[in-house]
Design a protein around this motif. Structure first.
Motif, PDB file in Angstrom:
ATOM      1  N   ILE A 102       0.835  -1.221   0.000  1.00 50.96           N
ATOM      2  CA  ILE A 102       0.000   0.000   0.000  1.00 50.96           C
ATOM      3  C   ILE A 102       0.864   1.263   0.000  1.00 50.96           C
ATOM      4  CG2 ILE A 102      -2.167  -0.981   0.918  1.00 50.96           C
ATOM      5  CD1 ILE A 102      -1.478  -0.013   3.646  1.00 50.96           C
ATOM      6  N   THR A 103       2.051   1.172   0.584  1.00 55.88           N
ATOM      7  CA  THR A 103       2.938   2.332   0.566  1.00 55.88           C
ATOM      8  C   THR A 103       3.400   2.598  -0.868  1.00 55.88           C
ATOM      9  OG1 THR A 103       3.658   1.791   2.782  1.00 55.88           O
ATOM     10  CG2 THR A 103       5.052   3.290   1.570  1.00 55.88           C
ATOM     11  N   TYR A 104       3.689   1.538  -1.591  1.00 53.46           N
ATOM     12  CA  TYR A 104       4.098   1.635  -2.997  1.00 53.46           C
ATOM     13  C   TYR A 104       2.967   2.252  -3.825  1.00 53.46           C
ATOM     14  CZ  TYR A 104       5.255  -0.289  -7.651  1.00 53.46           C
ATOM     15  OH  TYR A 104       5.523  -0.476  -8.982  1.00 53.46           O
ATOM     16  N   GLU A 105       1.762   1.727  -3.633  1.00 53.91           N
ATOM     17  CA  GLU A 105       0.600   2.199  -4.384  1.00 53.91           C
ATOM     18  C   GLU A 105       0.287   3.662  -4.110  1.00 53.91           C
ATOM     19  OE1 GLU A 105      -2.387   0.750  -6.373  1.00 53.91           O
ATOM     20  OE2 GLU A 105      -0.350   0.264  -7.013  1.00 53.91           O
ATOM     21  N   ASN A 106       0.538   4.088  -2.862  1.00 53.54           N
ATOM     22  CA  ASN A 106       0.143   5.440  -2.478  1.00 53.54           C
ATOM     23  C   ASN A 106       1.285   6.435  -2.522  1.00 53.54           C
ATOM     24  OD1 ASN A 106      -2.832   5.346  -1.683  1.00 53.54           O
ATOM     25  ND2 ASN A 106      -2.010   3.567  -0.632  1.00 53.54           N
ATOM     26  N   GLY A 107       2.332   6.085  -3.233  1.00 56.04           N
ATOM     27  CA  GLY A 107       3.370   7.064  -3.545  1.00 56.04           C
ATOM     28  C   GLY A 107       4.502   7.238  -2.544  1.00 56.04           C
ATOM     29  N   GLY A 108       4.603   6.421  -1.523  1.00 52.64           N
ATOM     30  CA  GLY A 108       5.785   6.469  -0.653  1.00 52.64           C
ATOM     31  C   GLY A 108       5.674   7.373   0.558  1.00 52.64           C
ATOM     32  N   GLY A 109       6.726   8.202   0.753  1.00 57.26           N
ATOM     33  CA  GLY A 109       6.951   8.964   1.984  1.00 57.26           C
ATOM     34  C   GLY A 109       5.740   9.599   2.653  1.00 57.26           C
ATOM     35  N   ALA A 110       4.964  10.383   1.885  1.00 58.85           N
ATOM     36  CA  ALA A 110       3.849  11.101   2.506  1.00 58.85           C
ATOM     37  C   ALA A 110       2.866  10.099   3.119  1.00 58.85           C
ATOM     38  CB  ALA A 110       3.140  11.955   1.460  1.00 58.85           C
ATOM     39  N   PHE A 111       2.686   8.981   2.429  1.00 61.18           N
ATOM     40  CA  PHE A 111       1.777   7.960   2.945  1.00 61.18           C
ATOM     41  C   PHE A 111       2.287   7.391   4.261  1.00 61.18           C
ATOM     42  CE2 PHE A 111       0.413   3.535   3.340  1.00 61.18           C
ATOM     43  CZ  PHE A 111      -0.967   3.699   3.288  1.00 61.18           C
ATOM     44  N   VAL A 112       3.606   7.230   4.343  1.00 62.07           N
ATOM     45  CA  VAL A 112       4.180   6.690   5.586  1.00 62.07           C
ATOM     46  C   VAL A 112       3.859   7.631   6.750  1.00 62.07           C
ATOM     47  CG1 VAL A 112       6.321   6.015   6.755  1.00 62.07           C
ATOM     48  CG2 VAL A 112       6.001   5.464   4.349  1.00 62.07           C
ATOM     49  N   LEU A 113       3.947   8.934   6.489  1.00 60.18           N
ATOM     50  CA  LEU A 113       3.627   9.897   7.558  1.00 60.18           C
ATOM     51  C   LEU A 113       2.166   9.780   7.985  1.00 60.18           C
ATOM     52  CD1 LEU A 113       5.379  13.295   6.780  1.00 60.18           C
ATOM     53  CD2 LEU A 113       5.945  11.566   8.488  1.00 60.18           C
ATOM     54  N   VAL A 114       1.286   9.659   6.994  1.00 61.23           N
ATOM     55  CA  VAL A 114      -0.148   9.535   7.314  1.00 61.23           C
ATOM     56  C   VAL A 114      -0.389   8.253   8.103  1.00 61.23           C
ATOM     57  CG1 VAL A 114      -2.462   9.286   6.341  1.00 61.23           C
ATOM     58  CG2 VAL A 114      -0.837  10.826   5.291  1.00 61.23           C
ATOM     59  N   TYR A 115       0.328   7.210   7.703  1.00 62.95           N
ATOM     60  CA  TYR A 115       0.180   5.933   8.392  1.00 62.95           C
ATOM     61  C   TYR A 115       0.615   6.066   9.861  1.00 62.95           C
ATOM     62  CZ  TYR A 115       1.434   1.205   9.857  1.00 62.95           C
ATOM     63  OH  TYR A 115       1.561   0.043  10.564  1.00 62.95           O
ATOM     64  N   LEU A 116       1.740   6.745  10.064  1.00 61.04           N
ATOM     65  CA  LEU A 116       2.224   6.907  11.440  1.00 61.04           C
ATOM     66  C   LEU A 116       1.214   7.694  12.274  1.00 61.04           C
ATOM     67  CD1 LEU A 116       6.034   7.548  10.824  1.00 61.04           C
ATOM     68  CD2 LEU A 116       4.930   5.442  11.618  1.00 61.04           C
ATOM     69  N   LEU A 117       0.619   8.690  11.638  1.00 61.30           N
ATOM     70  CA  LEU A 117      -0.401   9.483  12.330  1.00 61.30           C
ATOM     71  C   LEU A 117      -1.622   8.606  12.664  1.00 61.30           C
ATOM     72  CD1 LEU A 117      -0.215  12.514  12.910  1.00 61.30           C
ATOM     73  CD2 LEU A 117      -1.869  12.872  11.076  1.00 61.30           C
TER      74      LEU A 117
END
Ligand code: PHE
Length: 447
Positions: A37-52
């Motif tokens: 899902i991180t790959y599909e959603n474009g990487g870094g910014a998604f990781v931040l949203v996930y952490l939030l």
């Protein structure tokens, strides 16, 4: 007889409890779904949203479930019954959580069985002959082979049952061996992957925060994954919480569980991305890619059959520490509610789940009718999309509105005025249920 004769013993230490919870949390969700899902959603910014999302949904729910378990000290159904003063609705919520873990375990064990077969085939170099063109057919014919599906599902349910049979001590012993090995395997495969294909592409992808690629659906995906990955919404953390020794600091324990779960997800990215970026593979949604494209790439590496074997063993371990956590709520329910001893209850529960799982095992080509109705996919959809989300929202409402602040403070061992308590209360009362409601509304197509 008092319930203590049936309810399993406490974990021997807070470390044992934390490792068991990390074992439950770390599974295909970390090793496959998060990188995907991180790959599909474009990487870094998604990781931040996930952490939030982990902070606003995952952690509050994790604390809530452990708190419910610790205050109830019974099976999930009886815990909701007692804590709600025999309220019909909350008893149904307890029952729903058990049903969800039952269904998830039944098909999870089938997939877990695949990893065993692939482990054995990798060791025997049987997978080396396949290319990216032929591996898909091999996979389809394997999952369509009824007897193989049933055999590996049976082996996996047997392993799961054997560990749970030994009670909390058995679970604790197993996770204390399996989890360090699992961690070691991830490190080894990550090192091989990085040294063959390089580090920078994966690093840049994961830590380059480009918010322009972020869609509304990405946020919901991150939220949904936050509680799937922490095994929330189906009574697993409630039952583990009920075996918590006294004097364990549940805030600290939850922070550890959250940290290790996230760490494993990030490490899994560094295990898989170098191969994806280095070989130009396209990641695809279905986790069957784990058994197709990735197999071919592992085999292409020097000593590929061993790396491949190690990888499937790793996934099998991750699955086993999750399946034991899924069987435990069912065993404690059967044992306590029907007043039969734990060992018999384990045999019965494992047998029921095994029998139900056969329907999934035969629905990927082996049996015409089951394949036609996509039994496996339906079970997955129903349990992981509906069971978990409904379970999650009920848990946060239960803790936020039904349990008193006295219970909160007593279990969290903090002061009413502390910042952490304001954060916790705001989450369970408002943020967490509203976010989960958004996920549910999206699923039913309101957005
Ligand atoms: N948390 C596991 C994962 O991330 C999945 C799981 C959910 C396992 C619920 C047990 C219970 O893969």
């Amino acid at each position: 007889m008092s319930k203590d004769n049936f309810h399993s013993n406490d974990f021997s230490s807070s470390i044992g409890f934390i490792i068991a919870c990390v074992g439950s949390a770390v599974g295909l969700g970390n090793l496959w779904k998060f990188p995907y899902i991180t790959y599909e959603n474009g990487g870094g910014a998604f990781v931040l949203v996930y952490l939030l999302s982990i902070m606003l949904v995952g952690l509050p729910l994790l604390l809530s479930e452990i708190m419910i378990g610790k205050s109830g000290k019974q099976n999930v159904y009886a815990t909701f019954k007692t804590l709600s003063n025999n309220n019909q609705f909350w008893k149904i919520v307890g029952g729903l959580a058990l049903l969800t873990s039952f269904v998830i375990l039944s098909y999870y064990s089938v997939v877990a069985g695949w990893t065993l077969e692939y482990f054995i085939s990798s060791l025997g170099s049987n997978l080396k002959v396949f290319t990216s063109e032929t591996i898909g057919d091999h996979f389809s014919s394997f999952v369509g082979n009824g007897s193989k599906q049933v055999i590996f599902h049976t082996i996996f349910m047997f392993l799961t049952g054997a560990i749970v049979y030994l009670g909390t001590q058995g679970i604790e012993k197993a996770v204390k061996v399996l989890m360090p090995l699992l961690f070691l395997f991830v490190v080894i495969i990550m090192a091989i992957s990085l040294s063959n294909y390089g580090f920078s592409d994966s690093f840049n992808f994961l830590f380059h925060f480009d918010f322009s690629k972020l869609k509304a659906s990405s946020i919901l995906e991150a939220l949904g994954h936050a509680f799937f990955t922490l095994s929330l919404g189906m009574g697993v953390m409630i039952i583990y919480g009920s075996y918590l020794p006294k004097n364990v600091n549940i805030i600290r324990a939850s922070l550890y569980i959250m940290f290790f779960d996230t760490l494993m997800a990030i490490m899994a990215c560094f295990m898989i991305y170098p191969i994806i970026f280095g070989t130009g593979l396209k990641m695809n949604e279905s986790s069957s890619m784990l058994f197709t494209a990735l197999t071919v790439q592992f085999n292409a590496l020097p000593m590929g059959e061993y790396i491949s074997a190690l990888f499937y063993l790793l996934v099998a371990f991750a699955a086993l520490t999750s399946t034991i956590s899924l069987l435990e709520p069912i065993v404690s329910f059967i044992s306590e509610e029907f007043k039969i001893n734990r060992k018999k209850a384990t045999l019965l529960s494992a047998l029921f789940v095994w029998a139900f799982g056969i329907l999934s095992a035969l629905s990927n080509g082996a049996n015409e009718l089951l394949t036609k109705v996509s039994f496996f996919d339906k079970a997955d959809h129903l349990a992981s999309n509906w069971g978990l989300t409904l379970g999650g929202i009920c848990v946060s409402i239960f803790v936020g509105y039904k349990l008193s602040s006295k219970t909160h403070l007593q279990e969290l061992k903090i002061e009413k005025k502390s910042l952490f308590y304001s954060y916790f209360l705001t989450c369970v009362k408002f943020i967490t249920p509203v976010f989960i409601l958004l996920i549910i509304l999206t699923k039913i197509g309101v957005f």
